[in-house]
Design a protein around this motif. Structure first.
Motif, PDB file in Angstrom:
ATOM      1  N   PRO A 197      33.537  48.280  34.058  1.00  0.00           N
ATOM      2  CA  PRO A 197      32.302  47.743  34.640  1.00  0.00           C
ATOM      3  C   PRO A 197      32.550  46.465  35.430  1.00  0.00           C
ATOM      4  CG  PRO A 197      31.966  48.355  32.335  1.00  0.00           C
ATOM      5  CD  PRO A 197      33.434  48.459  32.601  1.00  0.00           C
ATOM      6  N   SER A 198      33.474  45.636  34.961  1.00  0.00           N
ATOM      7  CA  SER A 198      33.789  44.381  35.651  1.00  0.00           C
ATOM      8  C   SER A 198      35.287  44.134  35.525  1.00  0.00           C
ATOM      9  CB  SER A 198      33.004  43.216  35.049  1.00  0.00           C
ATOM     10  OG  SER A 198      33.313  42.013  35.710  1.00  0.00           O
ATOM     11  N   SER A 199      36.042  44.565  36.532  1.00  0.00           N
ATOM     12  CA  SER A 199      37.498  44.469  36.466  1.00  0.00           C
ATOM     13  C   SER A 199      38.037  43.193  37.102  1.00  0.00           C
ATOM     14  CB  SER A 199      38.131  45.673  37.154  1.00  0.00           C
ATOM     15  OG  SER A 199      37.762  45.714  38.525  1.00  0.00           O
ATOM     16  N   THR A 200      37.181  42.448  37.795  1.00  0.00           N
ATOM     17  CA  THR A 200      37.627  41.248  38.500  1.00  0.00           C
ATOM     18  C   THR A 200      37.491  40.022  37.617  1.00  0.00           C
ATOM     19  OG1 THR A 200      36.948  42.194  40.625  1.00  0.00           O
ATOM     20  CG2 THR A 200      37.305  39.820  40.539  1.00  0.00           C
ATOM     21  N   THR A 201      38.552  39.250  37.546  1.00  0.00           N
ATOM     22  CA  THR A 201      38.529  37.987  36.822  1.00  0.00           C
ATOM     23  C   THR A 201      38.699  36.842  37.818  1.00  0.00           C
ATOM     24  OG1 THR A 201      40.906  38.164  36.400  1.00  0.00           O
ATOM     25  CG2 THR A 201      39.426  38.988  34.693  1.00  0.00           C
ATOM     26  N   ARG A 202      38.519  35.633  37.331  1.00  0.00           N
ATOM     27  CA  ARG A 202      38.625  34.444  38.177  1.00  0.00           C
ATOM     28  C   ARG A 202      39.712  33.544  37.638  1.00  0.00           C
ATOM     29  NH1 ARG A 202      35.015  29.726  38.146  1.00  0.00           N
ATOM     30  NH2 ARG A 202      33.968  30.803  36.432  1.00  0.00           N
ATOM     31  N   LEU A 203      40.639  33.142  38.515  1.00  0.00           N
ATOM     32  CA  LEU A 203      41.718  32.240  38.135  1.00  0.00           C
ATOM     33  C   LEU A 203      41.349  30.815  38.514  1.00  0.00           C
ATOM     34  CD1 LEU A 203      44.816  34.311  39.359  1.00  0.00           C
ATOM     35  CD2 LEU A 203      43.775  34.297  37.082  1.00  0.00           C
ATOM     36  N   LEU A 204      41.460  29.896  37.561  1.00  0.00           N
ATOM     37  CA  LEU A 204      41.159  28.492  37.798  1.00  0.00           C
ATOM     38  C   LEU A 204      42.421  27.679  37.557  1.00  0.00           C
ATOM     39  CD1 LEU A 204      38.520  29.883  36.235  1.00  0.00           C
ATOM     40  CD2 LEU A 204      37.575  27.626  36.622  1.00  0.00           C
ATOM     41  N   GLY A 205      42.814  26.908  38.573  1.00  0.00           N
ATOM     42  CA  GLY A 205      44.060  26.183  38.489  1.00  0.00           C
ATOM     43  C   GLY A 205      43.891  24.721  38.132  1.00  0.00           C
ATOM     44  N   PHE A 206      44.700  24.256  37.194  1.00  0.00           N
ATOM     45  CA  PHE A 206      44.731  22.854  36.782  1.00  0.00           C
ATOM     46  C   PHE A 206      46.184  22.391  36.803  1.00  0.00           C
ATOM     47  CE2 PHE A 206      41.171  24.950  34.783  1.00  0.00           C
ATOM     48  CZ  PHE A 206      40.103  24.077  34.949  1.00  0.00           C
ATOM     49  N   ASP A 207      46.391  21.148  36.557  1.00  0.00           N
ATOM     50  CA  ASP A 207      47.730  20.600  36.506  1.00  0.00           C
ATOM     51  C   ASP A 207      48.470  21.153  35.286  1.00  0.00           C
ATOM     52  OD1 ASP A 207      50.003  19.075  36.897  1.00  0.00           O
ATOM     53  OD2 ASP A 207      49.158  17.284  35.962  1.00  0.00           O
ATOM     54  N   MET A 241      40.365  31.476  42.457  1.00  0.00           N
ATOM     55  CA  MET A 241      40.506  32.678  43.267  1.00  0.00           C
ATOM     56  C   MET A 241      40.179  33.881  42.404  1.00  0.00           C
ATOM     57  SD  MET A 241      44.685  33.108  43.450  1.00  0.00           S
ATOM     58  CE  MET A 241      44.559  34.744  44.172  1.00  0.00           C
ATOM     59  N   LEU A 242      39.785  34.989  43.067  1.00  0.00           N
ATOM     60  CA  LEU A 242      39.466  36.219  42.348  1.00  0.00           C
ATOM     61  C   LEU A 242      40.730  37.053  42.178  1.00  0.00           C
ATOM     62  CD1 LEU A 242      36.065  37.233  43.985  1.00  0.00           C
ATOM     63  CD2 LEU A 242      36.449  36.005  41.841  1.00  0.00           C
ATOM     64  N   PHE A 243      40.768  37.786  41.065  1.00  0.00           N
ATOM     65  CA  PHE A 243      41.953  38.580  40.727  1.00  0.00           C
ATOM     66  C   PHE A 243      41.489  39.890  40.119  1.00  0.00           C
ATOM     67  CE2 PHE A 243      45.568  39.175  37.523  1.00  0.00           C
ATOM     68  CZ  PHE A 243      46.386  39.801  38.447  1.00  0.00           C
ATOM     69  N   ASP A 244      41.966  41.016  40.662  1.00  0.00           N
ATOM     70  CA  ASP A 244      41.599  42.330  40.151  1.00  0.00           C
ATOM     71  C   ASP A 244      42.834  42.994  39.575  1.00  0.00           C
ATOM     72  OD1 ASP A 244      40.669  44.836  39.557  1.00  0.00           O
ATOM     73  OD2 ASP A 244      39.535  45.078  41.415  1.00  0.00           O
ATOM     74  N   ARG A 245      42.906  43.079  38.260  1.00  0.00           N
ATOM     75  CA  ARG A 245      44.071  43.664  37.598  1.00  0.00           C
ATOM     76  C   ARG A 245      44.132  45.182  37.742  1.00  0.00           C
ATOM     77  NH1 ARG A 245      47.214  40.632  34.259  1.00  0.00           N
ATOM     78  NH2 ARG A 245      46.480  38.563  33.620  1.00  0.00           N
ATOM     79  N   THR A 246      43.047  45.808  38.209  1.00  0.00           N
ATOM     80  CA  THR A 246      43.042  47.268  38.345  1.00  0.00           C
ATOM     81  C   THR A 246      43.489  47.729  39.725  1.00  0.00           C
ATOM     82  OG1 THR A 246      40.712  47.335  39.038  1.00  0.00           O
ATOM     83  CG2 THR A 246      41.162  47.429  36.675  1.00  0.00           C
ATOM     84  N   ASP A 247      43.867  46.807  40.609  1.00  0.00           N
ATOM     85  CA  ASP A 247      44.286  47.192  41.955  1.00  0.00           C
ATOM     86  C   ASP A 247      45.445  48.181  41.935  1.00  0.00           C
ATOM     87  OD1 ASP A 247      42.390  45.799  43.328  1.00  0.00           O
ATOM     88  OD2 ASP A 247      43.624  44.028  43.683  1.00  0.00           O
TER      89      ASP A 247
END
Length: 361
Positions: free
Chosen positions: A333-343, A319-325
């Motif tokens: 320039p690029s504030s959005t990161t991507r969260l990747l879920g594992f066990d 899912m996408l995550f924006d810490r600057t919200d």
């Protein structure tokens, strides 16, 4: 009006308030308390390669080079020694080398530091004096006669650690362990469904093992000291150890560690400089009971490499995550990161494919 600067040269150790081996996080924090002396600070890095060196330009005199992997002060460059608008005095063993009234020349370096090997520059263990401005090739100027040579004006001074052979170190090398690092985090070995093993400088120190679901807030305070901040979140609270680049989520009921977050302090990311770089590694399962060196991936590996390591052949949910919200004043320039879920583990990746944080739960 700019403050006058007096800076003593310490061979292979530092200059003025700057100590070789200090972390980028520590130096930037130091500069905040010296804003009148250093009002202009530019941070330069390669956004496409986040583990290349970082340079702080402290206009107009100092350039500070930090190593790419561990973000530690590697080299200090001093230039524009006699800028009349920004007075600078360089000292060595309490004697003035250069000041607005004293011009540093080749003969003065020889008197202060003694003879060295012949060449266009004067190089000593831990310090290097250059007679050329940045960007000028040695071949652009005709060779000076011996009498002119003695009176050559020093244009730049570089201070770095002393190499094993007594010479200058490569700019891309990591910094050797030194006393300024003692007490700081050397590595954090993350183990899924277990916790993290923290090793500190000096490397002979006993490691600290923080176990998920076992270690208590009191244990953390005893082993790591009090957190720099406690952030309350609904029924739980975070212990923020900014100086180690780590957060611990503590249960408000049991006071036991529920989550561990390790921060990479990647330049250009929303949390850059809030945390010191945590040199984390993720450890996999050993091949057998006799395997004393299980496989690991490290903080500078690309997200695809780490993802494959954690779950070969599978695509994790993301899912996408924006810490600057919640921070309207922060623009990147690029504030959005991507969260990747594992066990048992979550990776937060930037557009540069670098993992900016790891969460164990």
């Amino acid at each position: 009006m700019f403050s006058a600067i007096d800076a003593d040269i310490r061979l292979g150790s530092g200059l003025g308030i700057f100590q070789l081996g200090s972390s980028l996080w520590t130096v930037l924090d130091l500069l905040r308390s010296h804003q009148h002396t250093f009002p202009h600070v530019d941070v330069k890095y390669d956004p496409d390669s986040p583990t290349t060196p970082v340079i702080l330009y402290l206009r107009p005199h100092f350039d500070l080079l930090f190593s790419g992997h561990h973000q530690r002060l590697h080299t200090i460059c001093v230039r524009r020694l006699r800028d009349p608008h920004f007075p600078l005095t360089l000292l060595y063993k309490d004697k003035v080398l250069s000041s607005p009234d004293t011009e540093l020349r080749r003969v003065g370096v020889n008197l202060a530091f003694g003879p060295t090997y012949p060449g266009n520059d004067l190089r000593y263990p831990g310090v290097w004096f250059s007679f050329e401005d940045e960007g000028l090739s040695d071949g652009l100027k005709a060779a000076a006669s011996p009498s002119e040579d003695r009176m050559q004006q020093v244009k730049r001074v570089l201070i770095s650690q002393i190499g094993f052979d007594g010479g200058q170190r490569d700019a891309l090398d990591e910094v050797d362990e030194c006393p300024v690092m003692h007490g700081e985090l050397a590595e954090a070995i993350a183990k899924v469904h277990d916790g993290v093993v923290l090793r500190f400088y000096p490397k002979e120190s006993e490691p600290v093992h923080v176990h998920l679901g076992v270690t208590t807030a009191q244990d953390l305070a005893c082993e790591l000291g009090p957190p720099l901040r406690i952030f309350y979140k609904e029924d739980d609270h975070f212990y923020n150890y900014f100086q180690y680049g780590i957060d611990f989520l503590i249960s408000d009921v049991t006071h036991i560690v529920k989550k561990i977050i390790l921060h990479t302090n990647a330049p250009g990311s929303p949390l850059f400089q809030r945390y010191k770089r945590c040199p984390w590694q993720i450890e996999g399962r050993p091949e057998d009971d006799e395997d004393d060196s299980p496989p690991r991936v490290k903080f500078y590996d690309r997200v695809d490499t780490i993802s494959h390591f954690l779950s070969p052949g599978e695509t994790p949910p993301s899912m996408l995550f924006d810490r600057t919200d919640e921070e309207a004043a922060l623009t990147l320039p690029s504030s959005t990161t991507r969260l990747l879920g594992f066990d048992g583990i979550i990776l937060e990746a930037a557009s540069s494919s670098q993992v900016v944080s790891v969460t164990l739960f």
